[in-house]
Write a protein that holds these residues in place. Structure first.
Motif, PDB file in Angstrom:
ATOM      1  N   THR B   5     -46.817 112.946  42.647  1.00 22.79           N
ATOM      2  CA  THR B   5     -47.689 111.841  42.906  1.00 22.79           C
ATOM      3  C   THR B   5     -48.803 111.602  41.982  1.00 22.79           C
ATOM      4  N   VAL B   6     -48.649 110.696  41.098  1.00 20.78           N
ATOM      5  CA  VAL B   6     -49.816 110.610  39.993  1.00 20.78           C
ATOM      6  C   VAL B   6     -50.741 109.569  40.489  1.00 20.78           C
ATOM      7  N   GLN B   7     -51.988 109.911  40.374  1.00 22.89           N
ATOM      8  CA  GLN B   7     -52.932 108.924  40.883  1.00 22.89           C
ATOM      9  C   GLN B   7     -53.620 108.048  39.771  1.00 22.89           C
ATOM     10  N   ASP B   8     -53.059 108.344  38.391  1.00 21.22           N
ATOM     11  CA  ASP B   8     -53.560 107.514  37.585  1.00 21.22           C
ATOM     12  C   ASP B   8     -53.183 106.083  37.565  1.00 21.22           C
ATOM     13  N   ALA B   9     -53.985 105.207  37.193  1.00 23.15           N
ATOM     14  CA  ALA B   9     -53.574 103.657  37.169  1.00 23.15           C
ATOM     15  C   ALA B   9     -52.631 103.643  36.076  1.00 23.15           C
ATOM     16  N   ALA B  10     -51.561 102.682  36.393  1.00 25.26           N
ATOM     17  CA  ALA B  10     -50.537 102.254  35.238  1.00 25.26           C
ATOM     18  C   ALA B  10     -51.151 101.009  34.713  1.00 25.26           C
ATOM     19  N   LEU B  11     -51.296 100.849  33.342  1.00 25.93           N
ATOM     20  CA  LEU B  11     -51.399  99.731  32.704  1.00 25.93           C
ATOM     21  C   LEU B  11     -50.407  98.901  32.309  1.00 25.93           C
ATOM     22  N   VAL B  12     -50.379  97.858  32.837  1.00 29.72           N
ATOM     23  CA  VAL B  12     -49.148  96.886  32.560  1.00 29.72           C
ATOM     24  C   VAL B  12     -49.576  95.625  31.924  1.00 29.72           C
ATOM     25  N   GLY B  13     -48.900  95.108  30.726  1.00 31.26           N
ATOM     26  CA  GLY B  13     -49.289  93.769  30.521  1.00 31.26           C
ATOM     27  C   GLY B  13     -48.888  92.760  31.347  1.00 31.26           C
ATOM     28  N   THR B  14     -49.469  91.545  31.235  1.00 33.43           N
ATOM     29  CA  THR B  14     -49.041  90.289  32.126  1.00 33.43           C
ATOM     30  C   THR B  14     -47.635  89.760  31.800  1.00 33.43           C
ATOM     31  N   ASP B  15     -47.124  89.875  30.537  1.00 31.57           N
ATOM     32  CA  ASP B  15     -45.736  89.615  30.165  1.00 31.57           C
ATOM     33  C   ASP B  15     -44.696  90.477  30.850  1.00 31.57           C
ATOM     34  N   ALA B  16     -45.047  91.897  30.852  1.00 28.76           N
ATOM     35  CA  ALA B  16     -44.179  92.874  31.548  1.00 28.76           C
ATOM     36  C   ALA B  16     -44.332  92.785  32.731  1.00 28.76           C
ATOM     37  N   LEU B  17     -45.468  92.304  33.568  1.00 21.77           N
ATOM     38  CA  LEU B  17     -45.586  92.115  34.842  1.00 21.77           C
ATOM     39  C   LEU B  17     -44.721  91.113  35.567  1.00 21.77           C
ATOM     40  N   MET B  21     -41.917  91.156  38.089  1.00 22.58           N
ATOM     41  CA  MET B  21     -42.299  90.241  39.177  1.00 22.58           C
ATOM     42  C   MET B  21     -42.406  88.724  38.864  1.00 22.58           C
ATOM     43  N   PRO B  22     -41.419  88.097  38.603  1.00 28.18           N
ATOM     44  CA  PRO B  22     -41.529  86.651  38.174  1.00 28.18           C
ATOM     45  C   PRO B  22     -42.462  85.626  38.961  1.00 28.18           C
ATOM     46  N   MET B  23     -42.352  86.067  40.192  1.00 32.72           N
ATOM     47  CA  MET B  23     -43.603  85.272  40.955  1.00 32.72           C
ATOM     48  C   MET B  23     -44.708  85.766  41.401  1.00 32.72           C
ATOM     49  N   TYR B  24     -45.134  86.719  40.492  1.00 32.18           N
ATOM     50  CA  TYR B  24     -46.734  87.424  40.858  1.00 32.18           C
ATOM     51  C   TYR B  24     -47.953  86.205  40.528  1.00 32.18           C
ATOM     52  N   LEU B  25     -48.820  86.471  41.105  1.00 30.39           N
ATOM     53  CA  LEU B  25     -50.042  85.750  40.813  1.00 30.39           C
ATOM     54  C   LEU B  25     -51.306  86.803  40.850  1.00 30.39           C
ATOM     55  N   TRP B  26     -52.193  86.825  39.805  1.00 31.87           N
ATOM     56  CA  TRP B  26     -53.220  87.830  39.432  1.00 31.87           C
ATOM     57  C   TRP B  26     -54.372  86.893  40.037  1.00 31.87           C
ATOM     58  N   VAL B  27     -55.158  87.355  40.793  1.00 29.58           N
ATOM     59  CA  VAL B  27     -56.416  86.658  41.245  1.00 29.58           C
ATOM     60  C   VAL B  27     -57.747  87.346  40.915  1.00 29.58           C
ATOM     61  N   THR B  28     -58.718  86.746  40.427  1.00 28.92           N
ATOM     62  CA  THR B  28     -59.720  87.458  40.065  1.00 28.92           C
ATOM     63  C   THR B  28     -60.657  87.875  41.539  1.00 28.92           C
ATOM     64  N   LEU B  32     -60.297  83.034  41.469  1.00 27.33           N
ATOM     65  CA  LEU B  32     -59.639  82.393  40.412  1.00 27.33           C
ATOM     66  C   LEU B  32     -58.383  83.062  39.948  1.00 27.33           C
ATOM     67  N   VAL B  33     -57.288  82.088  39.611  1.00 28.56           N
ATOM     68  CA  VAL B  33     -56.032  82.522  39.018  1.00 28.56           C
ATOM     69  C   VAL B  33     -56.374  83.080  37.411  1.00 28.56           C
ATOM     70  N   ARG B  34     -55.734  84.345  37.535  1.00 23.06           N
ATOM     71  CA  ARG B  34     -55.934  84.865  36.200  1.00 23.06           C
ATOM     72  C   ARG B  34     -54.633  84.892  35.262  1.00 23.06           C
ATOM     73  N   ALA B  35     -53.502  85.108  35.893  1.00 20.92           N
ATOM     74  CA  ALA B  35     -52.340  85.168  35.378  1.00 20.92           C
ATOM     75  C   ALA B  35     -51.310  84.788  36.454  1.00 20.92           C
ATOM     76  N   VAL B  36     -50.104  83.982  35.938  1.00 24.06           N
ATOM     77  CA  VAL B  36     -49.014  83.610  36.741  1.00 24.06           C
ATOM     78  C   VAL B  36     -47.571  83.996  36.272  1.00 24.06           C
ATOM     79  N   GLY B  37     -46.692  84.669  36.990  1.00 25.11           N
ATOM     80  CA  GLY B  37     -45.416  84.798  36.526  1.00 25.11           C
ATOM     81  C   GLY B  37     -44.521  83.701  36.385  1.00 25.11           C
ATOM     82  N   PRO B  38     -43.645  83.929  35.435  1.00 24.72           N
ATOM     83  CA  PRO B  38     -42.884  82.897  34.930  1.00 24.72           C
ATOM     84  C   PRO B  38     -42.289  82.028  35.832  1.00 24.72           C
TER      85      PRO B  38
END
Lengths: 189, 345
Positions: B5-17, B21-28, B32-38
């Motif tokens: 198990t890797v404890q490092d955080a994975a860096l994923v861009g919002t497009d890849a995310l 997950m086409p129905m994700y929401l990133w909330v600050t 506040l809404v920061r990014a939304v899946g397509p």
């Protein structure tokens, strides 16, 4: 052979060539006056006798008749829709066509479609092998694949290669516009 | 821990995310809404999304206690239910996971059971779902189920029609195995025709059971059914094979005795039937006592015997039997009708 398959054959012969010819074929093959019931299972022999009687009556080779059955199946809107769930375009559809027997089993557990093995040596070449099962399935699938190419608007050569093999050569993926497909069922729209 | 198990955080861009997950929401952290899946973006329709307050965009249905963004952390990993305040007001389910480094939360949503309506309302296509999502298979199954149910319903309709047709054609009373009214009608018409041509006379007996209702009411329908079966046995016993016996109602029977012309003889047959019926029938140790009232008419009373007229006269005789104290056999008085009735027109 499952009643749904027999009933498809019956529907194809009756819709295409008329009830009178179907009655003659049914009588020659020994099918009861009521025809096939979709949810019962029949001896393979009976299906073979129907195919033989139909090929005789229409003076058509057995393979050609079964390919026409495949084309007829795609002309039935509910079935065409179910097939279109297989992929967003014809290539996608071909790449998942070996899942078709499993999809059919999901719908009707005892449908009895034979397993398929898909071989794609080149991006535009697909070969479908029928591991076992009734030899009538390969020509029916050839008909289905040909009609589905039209449905997706792709241009492909589909040929039967021996008893248990269908070859597809994709010439153009977007040849014509194809027919519409909406994920939502039309009667709900 | 498996040591892998890797404890490092994975860096994923919002497009890849969005593709994962086409129905994700990133909330600050401040809600506040920061990014939304397509796909979720499609659901939200027109209007600004980025920078909008999460709670202005969604109504939280479950858990009810989630009222402010400060509560989100407590519910991370749980299933939450939210309703979109825009567009069609679709209810979605999902889960919240906090992000590392104070980046807020990721909310991943999906359609619940209402997926079919959502697909229709928002005109979604295969491309709106992640390849790992089984939604399209669910839609496929819904259609397949409808098609198979359609076939089953059609099969049921055909079976029902066949059952109704065979019932309509049936000539037998299911309980007693005697003929039914249809069978009797056919036999009586034939018998009348033959009699009119002078090719064979017959007697028509109507039998109404007496006290049958009492058996049914006190001992139940099973006892009643047993009595009816026994009555059928008596009638078979007291008649010949060439005669016709039918059960034409709950406790009404009709007997056609061929070749009978003598009222006294028929009356004796009727009396014998009644005395047999009066033998108590045992049902679970309980005696069932019934009797019968019989009315008779003879084809030779008529110049041209008519089924309807004969039934009516036999009925009249049956009522006479009942009036005179039941348990008896009455022969209709042939003289009360003009011997040679004028055929109508």
């Amino acid at each position: 052979m499952h009643g749904l398959i027999n009933r498809s054959l019956q529907g194809f012969l009756r819709d295409t060539y008329g009830p009178a010819l179907w009655s003659r074929i049914a009588e020659a093959a020994g099918v009861g006056a009521e025809g096939f019931e979709a949810m019962l299972t029949y001896e393979d022999d009976l299906t073979d006798r129907v195919i033989e009687a139909a090929a005789d009556a229409l003076a058509k080779p057995r393979e050609a008749l079964l390919e026409d059955l495949g084309i007829y199946l795609v002309s039935l809107e509910p079935l065409r829709r179910l097939l279109r769930f297989g992929g967003v375009d014809y290539v996608d559809f071909l790449q998942t066509v070996d899942e078709l027997p499993e999809r059919a089993r999901l719908a009707v557990a005892d449908i009895g479609l034979p397993d398929l093995i898909l071989d794609a040596p080149e991006p535009d070449q697909f070969t479908l092998h029928f591991a076992a099962g009734h030899p009538g399935f390969a020509p029916v699938f050839a008909g289905i694949l040909r009609a589905m190419a039209d449905d997706y608007g792709a241009f492909a050569l589909v040929d039967l290669d021996g008893e248990r093999k269908v070859k597809v050569e994709l010439l153009q993926t977007a040849y014509a516009s194809g027919r519409a497909f909406d994920l939502a069922r039309p009667e709900d729209a | 821990m498996d040591g892998l198990t890797v404890q490092d955080a994975a860096l994923v861009g919002t497009d890849a995310l969005g593709r994962l997950m086409p129905m994700y929401l990133w909330v600050t952290p401040n809600g506040l809404v920061r990014a939304v899946g397509p796909t979720l973006k499609k659901l939200c329709g027109a209007g600004p999304l980025i920078g909008t307050r999460f709670l202005d965009l969604f109504e939280v249905e479950k858990p009810r206690a989630l009222l402010s963004m400060a509560d989100v952390e407590a519910f991370s990993g749980q299933r939450i239910l939210v309703t979109l305040k825009r567009g069609q007001g679709t209810t979605l389910r999902g889960q919240v996971q906090p992000l590392d480094g104070g980046q807020g939360w990721i909310l991943n949503l999906s359609f619940g059971i209402s997926v079919a309506e959502a697909v229709r309302d928002y005109r979604l296509t295969n491309a709106d779902f992640a390849p790992t999502d089984l939604t399209v298979e669910l839609l496929y199954l819904t259609e397949v189920k409808a098609a198979v149910m359609g076939e089953l319903a059609a099969l049921n309709r055909r079976l029902e029609a066949a059952r109704a047709a065979s019932e309509a054609q049936a000539l037998t009373d299911a309980l007693t195995g005697l003929g039914n009214r249809r069978a009797l009608d056919a036999e009586l018409i034939r018998a009348c025709t033959l009699a009119a041509r002078g090719e064979g006379q017959f007697a028509l007996l109507h039998l109404d059971l007496d006290f049958f209702k009492a058996v049914n009411d006190t001992l139940g329908h099973a006892a009643g059914d047993l009595v009816l079966t026994e009555v059928a046995g008596v009638l078979r016993e007291e008649t010949r094979k060439s005669d016709t016996i039918a059960r034409v109602g709950g406790d009404e029977f009709v007997i056609l005795l061929r070749g009978e012309t003598d009222p006294d003889r028929v009356e004796r047959i009727g009396a014998r039937i009644i005395s047999e019926l009066e033998r108590p029938i045992l049902y679970e140790g309980q005696p069932c006592r019934i009797s019968g009232s019989i009315g008779v008419t003879l084809s030779r009373f008529y110049a041209s015997p008519d089924p309807e007229m004969m039934h009516s006269d036999a009925d009249e005789a049956t009522y006479a039997s009942k009036r005179n104290g039941r348990g008896r056999c009455t022969v209709w008085d042939g003289s009360s009708r003009p011997a040679e009735p004028e055929p109508g027109a």
